[in-house]
Design an enzyme around this catalytic site. Structure first.
Site, PDB file in Angstrom:
ATOM      1  N   ASP A 193      -2.659 -24.474  -8.449  1.00 53.11           N
ATOM      2  CA  ASP A 193      -3.125 -25.401  -7.321  1.00 53.11           C
ATOM      3  C   ASP A 193      -2.117 -25.703  -6.442  1.00 53.11           C
ATOM      4  OD1 ASP A 193      -2.011 -26.780  -9.319  1.00 53.11           O
ATOM      5  OD2 ASP A 193      -2.828 -28.593  -8.824  1.00 53.11           O
ATOM      6  N   GLU A 221      -2.502 -29.075 -11.806  1.00 59.11           N
ATOM      7  CA  GLU A 221      -1.271 -29.602 -12.149  1.00 59.11           C
ATOM      8  C   GLU A 221      -1.011 -30.769 -11.298  1.00 59.11           C
ATOM      9  OE1 GLU A 221       2.315 -31.196 -12.349  1.00 59.11           O
ATOM     10  OE2 GLU A 221       2.192 -29.872 -10.590  1.00 59.11           O
TER      11      GLU A 221
END
Length: 398
Positions: free
Chosen positions: A84, A142
């Site tokens: 991400d 994350e």
């Protein structure tokens, strides 16, 4: 230098152009936490092109694949990369600049993903030369609680087959390119978000006797909460309590009815983490009540602290010395930032190490989570090769 060592070095050199191209593609097309749909498809397609059979849709957008060597069930090592990006508008002027306004790979997850894809390519090429199985874990989210790692664990990423160890790699803009960093034991902090709403009775600033001033209450609470650190924590136990947002929406002569505060609580001991939160809540609520108002104290639980398994980390560090040379392997300090790889480290032997990406001569010095973060791309040859070597050395140990 062993033949296998030399093979990995040559393959890493051969594949660096592809790793770089993958990194540029991912950097141009960043996606926020829990929305990594195009990224996940790209990763899955890359894995299929290597002859692997990826499992998609784990925890929404996670991707998992297995590379089986000899005796696949003898030992399993998990390798993790996060996918991400962050809600940051990129300020770099580079050909691979983010094409998504307000979204940027400012923490190096594009590097982690492209590096693990390169590792997969090397290991797939060499699968006849190692024992056991490598489990590739491409993880979403994350950067956002509750963390993609926790969700992937709930969906069984550490089962069928269960890794005997998990290894993660993260860029290090404070470490020169060409160097690798390790730390045994406690490494990164737990992270909890604090949201306080202090309520009183607002009114004209010239008539304080008719008010219950939430600004004054909130100010006392912020100062008092630091006593939790200075007078209740053991001095050897690292902790950080910081408040970054304080909103009292009045004006020069108007006291508002309430004040909102936001902060972060970080430490490296799970018992102290919970004890500290209890003490903070009790103190904030009690002080507000004693001053005639009230305080709502909300905690959004984040990640646990990250611990590197000592024996595994020593093996990883020794293998890195073999691959990089002792002069290029450094010791890391404690870091009070958080990382959801910590969830893996709480349930399986884990090692989270740092890949140097800094180059002061080229002006590549910005930290993560900044609009000008970038890396020296020499790291894109080192990262896949080193992780391949670490995985094989761990799998082939006797």
């Amino acid at each position: 230098m062993s033949d296998l060592h030399q093979k990995i070095k040559l393959l890493a050199k051969d594949y660096v152009a592809d790793v770089t191209a993958n990194r540029h593609h991912l950097h141009r097309n960043p996606e926020l936490s829990f929305n990594e749909h195009k990224t996940a498809r790209f990763v899955a397609d890359q894995l299929r092109s290597l002859g692997l059979e990826p499992q998609e849709g784990v925890a929404g957008t996670g991707v998992v694949a297995l590379i089986e060597g000899r005796n696949p069930s003898s030992r399993i090592v998990g390798l993790r990369a996060d996918m991400d990006a962050l809600p940051i508008h990129e300020a770099n002027d580079v050909p691979y600049k983010s094409q998504v306004p307000g979204v940027m790979h400012a923490c190096g997850h594009d590097v982690h993903t492209s590096s693990l894809l390169g590792t997969a390519r090397i290991l797939q090429q060499l699968r006849g030369e190692f024992e056991g199985t490598v489990k590739l874990v491409f993880q979403p989210a994350e950067e956002k609680a509750p963390g993609g790692a926790s969700l992937m664990i709930k969906e069984g990423v550490l089962d069928n087959p269960k890794p005997t160890s998990m290894v993660g790699q993260h860029v290090a803009p404070n470490v020169p390119v060409g160097k690798i960093g390790f730390r045994e034991g406690m490494y990164m902090a737990s992270t909890d978000e604090l949201y306080l709403t202090v309520k009183g009775k607002g009114g004209h600033g010239a008539m304080p006797d008719q008010l219950i001033d939430p600004v004054l209450m909130a100010s006392h609470i912020i100062v008092a909460l630091q006593q939790i650190i200075s007078r209740h924590r053991k001095p050897a136990n690292p902790s950080v309590l910081s408040f970054g947002r304080f909103i009292a929406d009045g004006v020069t002569n108007v006291i508002p009815n309430e004040v909102t505060i936001q902060g972060t609580w970080r430490c490296m001991d799970e018992e102290w983490r919970e004890e500290g939160l209890r003490k903070m809540k009790k103190m904030a609520e009690g002080m507000a009540d004693a001053m005639g108002g009230s305080c709502e104290f909300e905690v959004v639980k984040g990640y646990p602290f990250l611990k590197n398994h000592p024996e595994l980390t020593r093996r990883m560090k020794a293998a890195a010395v073999e691959y990089m040379g002792a002069e290029n392997v450094v010791d890391l300090d404690l870091w009070m930032a958080g990382e959801d790889f910590a969830f893996y480290s709480q349930v399986v032997d884990a090692c989270f190490y740092r890949l140097g990406t800094r180059n002061e001569a080229r002006g590549i010095i910005s930290g993560v989570h900044t609009p000008t973060f970038d890396i020296d791309e020499e790291a894109l040859e080192i990262g896949p090769g080193l992780m391949s070597w670490l995985a094989i050395r761990e799998l082939n140990q006797r």
